[in-house]
Scaffold this motif. Structure first.
Motif, PDB file in Angstrom:
ATOM      1  N   ILE A 176       0.837  -1.210   0.000  1.00  0.00           N
ATOM      2  CA  ILE A 176       0.000   0.000   0.000  1.00  0.00           C
ATOM      3  C   ILE A 176       0.868   1.254   0.000  1.00  0.00           C
ATOM      4  N   ARG A 177       1.926   1.238   0.803  1.00  0.00           N
ATOM      5  CA  ARG A 177       2.837   2.391   0.839  1.00  0.00           C
ATOM      6  C   ARG A 177       3.479   2.626  -0.519  1.00  0.00           C
ATOM      7  N   LYS A 178       3.972   1.562  -1.111  1.00  0.00           N
ATOM      8  CA  LYS A 178       4.623   1.680  -2.421  1.00  0.00           C
ATOM      9  C   LYS A 178       3.625   2.043  -3.508  1.00  0.00           C
ATOM     10  N   LEU A 179       2.390   1.576  -3.354  1.00  0.00           N
ATOM     11  CA  LEU A 179       1.365   1.895  -4.337  1.00  0.00           C
ATOM     12  C   LEU A 179       1.092   3.397  -4.353  1.00  0.00           C
ATOM     13  N   LYS A 180       1.171   4.003  -3.178  1.00  0.00           N
ATOM     14  CA  LYS A 180       0.985   5.453  -3.101  1.00  0.00           C
ATOM     15  C   LYS A 180       2.198   6.205  -3.637  1.00  0.00           C
ATOM     16  N   SER A 181       3.393   5.783  -3.213  1.00  0.00           N
ATOM     17  CA  SER A 181       4.605   6.515  -3.605  1.00  0.00           C
ATOM     18  C   SER A 181       5.003   6.277  -5.053  1.00  0.00           C
ATOM     19  N   PHE A 182       4.621   5.139  -5.617  1.00  0.00           N
ATOM     20  CA  PHE A 182       4.922   4.828  -7.014  1.00  0.00           C
ATOM     21  C   PHE A 182       3.705   5.033  -7.922  1.00  0.00           C
ATOM     22  N   GLY A 183       2.553   4.541  -7.470  1.00  0.00           N
ATOM     23  CA  GLY A 183       1.370   4.543  -8.314  1.00  0.00           C
ATOM     24  C   GLY A 183       0.834   5.922  -8.639  1.00  0.00           C
ATOM     25  N   ILE A 184       0.806   6.797  -7.633  1.00  0.00           N
ATOM     26  CA  ILE A 184       0.272   8.146  -7.864  1.00  0.00           C
ATOM     27  C   ILE A 184       1.140   8.943  -8.835  1.00  0.00           C
ATOM     28  N   PRO A 185       2.477   9.012  -8.640  1.00  0.00           N
ATOM     29  CA  PRO A 185       3.305   9.711  -9.645  1.00  0.00           C
ATOM     30  C   PRO A 185       3.191   9.084 -11.031  1.00  0.00           C
ATOM     31  N   TYR A 186       3.119   7.751 -11.071  1.00  0.00           N
ATOM     32  CA  TYR A 186       3.018   7.064 -12.360  1.00  0.00           C
ATOM     33  C   TYR A 186       1.735   7.475 -13.086  1.00  0.00           C
ATOM     34  N   ALA A 187       0.613   7.481 -12.365  1.00  0.00           N
ATOM     35  CA  ALA A 187      -0.675   7.821 -12.982  1.00  0.00           C
ATOM     36  C   ALA A 187      -0.690   9.260 -13.472  1.00  0.00           C
ATOM     37  N   ILE A 188      -0.177  10.176 -12.655  1.00  0.00           N
ATOM     38  CA  ILE A 188      -0.195  11.600 -13.017  1.00  0.00           C
ATOM     39  C   ILE A 188       0.685  11.867 -14.232  1.00  0.00           C
ATOM     40  N   PHE A 189       1.937  11.421 -14.168  1.00  0.00           N
ATOM     41  CA  PHE A 189       2.864  11.687 -15.264  1.00  0.00           C
ATOM     42  C   PHE A 189       2.506  10.890 -16.518  1.00  0.00           C
TER      43      PHE A 189
END
Length: 341
Positions: A57-70
């Motif tokens: 969950i932590r990695k999903l936030k730190s990786f997933g959110i930047p990935y989705a935005i960019f």
């Protein structure tokens, strides 16, 4: 300083127009060093106090959110670029959208899902006992061989839409390689870093020679060069040569500001310098101003100038982004999204 060097070689390779010894060498280990350093940093953490689910969950936030935005921004830029070239078609549009949905990513954004999956597999493996870890390792190698065969077969088939199967296989193959390199780093990095500096430098020189013998490396497209075994051997030698040398420099109390800048803003730079066409645009402009097609002093001066201009533009973009984050710090959008970028 070692973890910051991986971004330097990635950006350097993206502003180079010719296959020269410097970028050929950096290209031979820039991805391996990425996962080696990730494994070394992960190995220093205690995972007994956190479950695999919580870590995910932590990695999903730190990786997933930047990935989705960019990724969303990169999709818009890619469509706009193809429209400007007059080459936008249904096939190209489908390829762009499917690259995003299949986690293949666009340009350098491929590294986020691959690193995410690799780190999740590493933590899951870490929480098992010795026998299960060995079974996971054997299964990973077996799955890697199947994926590598599948990717090769997809490329041989004459079908324009075969990438529907190819892209997910490529993502999984790169992720398994990432996991195995992270796992290897966990086991051997602590021993490599206590080696004398001359040996580490010798390893770096050895990787330089191997890079000349194994050209055509492109990890993103799973091209390991003419001699794939040399990719991994040279990658390890080059990685530990650079890490050991920079560790020695750091131990002398010296810091390289350029590497510090790249390290502090690594996620932002990786997600913008290629997907937003910063590096390609700068390279195109300098190539028009200084049209040099042979290697020499002028060529390397142009290469250095491109590198500095890309960093300058990224510095400007980062300042703008930091200003936006400061202005939105008390808003919900900051807590939900902006703090992770």
């Amino acid at each position: 300083m070692g973890k910051r060097s991986r971004y330097f070689f990635i950006v350097l390779e993206h502003v180079s127009q010719l296959s020269n010894p410097v970028t050929t060498w950096g290209n031979s280990f820039k991805i391996v060093i990425f996962f080696i350093i990730s494994g070394y940093l992960l190995s220093m953490k205690d995972y007994s106090v956190i479950s695999t689910r919580e870590f995910t969950i932590r990695k999903l936030k730190s990786f997933g959110i930047p990935y989705a935005i960019f990724l969303l921004i990169a999709v818009v830029f890619s469509i706009a670029y193809e429209t400007y070239r007059g080459k936008l078609s249904f096939y190209i549009l489908f390829d762009i959208v499917y690259s995003a949905l299949s986690l293949k990513g666009i340009s350098t954004l491929w590294f986020i899902p691959v690193l995410f999956i690799g780190e999740i597999l590493y933590v899951y493996n870490k929480k098992n006992n010795g026998v299960r870890q060995f079974v996971i390792f054997i299964c990973s190698v077996f799955v890697l061989l199947i994926l590598h065969f599948s990717v090769g077969q997809c490329r041989l088939l004459d079908d324009s839409y075969m990438f529907v199967f190819l892209y997910p296989c490529m993502v999984l193959e790169k992720s398994v390689i990432a996991f195995l390199l992270i796992l290897l780093s966990d086991k051997i990095t602590k021993y490599f870093l206590i080696l004398p500096l001359p040996i580490l430098i010798g390893g770096g020189v050895g990787s330089l020679i191997l890079s000349w013998l194994n050209t055509g490396v492109d990890f993103n497209n799973l091209n390991f060069g003419e001699h794939p075994s040399l990719f991994f051997i040279g990658g390890l030698l080059g990685s530990y040569g650079v890490i050991g040398t920079l560790k020695w420099v750091s131990g002398k109390g010296k810091e390289l500001r350029c590497l510090n800048f790249l390290g502090r803003n690594s996620m932002f730079i990786m997600c913008t310098h290629m997907p937003l066409y910063v590096a390609p645009l700068v390279t195109y402009i300098f190539k028009r101003i200084v049209p040099v097609d042979i290697m020499g002093v002028v060529y390397y001066m142009r290469l250095l100038s491109c590198m500095l201009f890309v960093i300058a533009i990224e510095f400007f973009l980062i300042r703008i982004w930091q200003w936006i984050k400061r202005k939105t710090k008390n808003m919900k959008i900051y807590k939900l999204i902006f703090q992770y970028i």
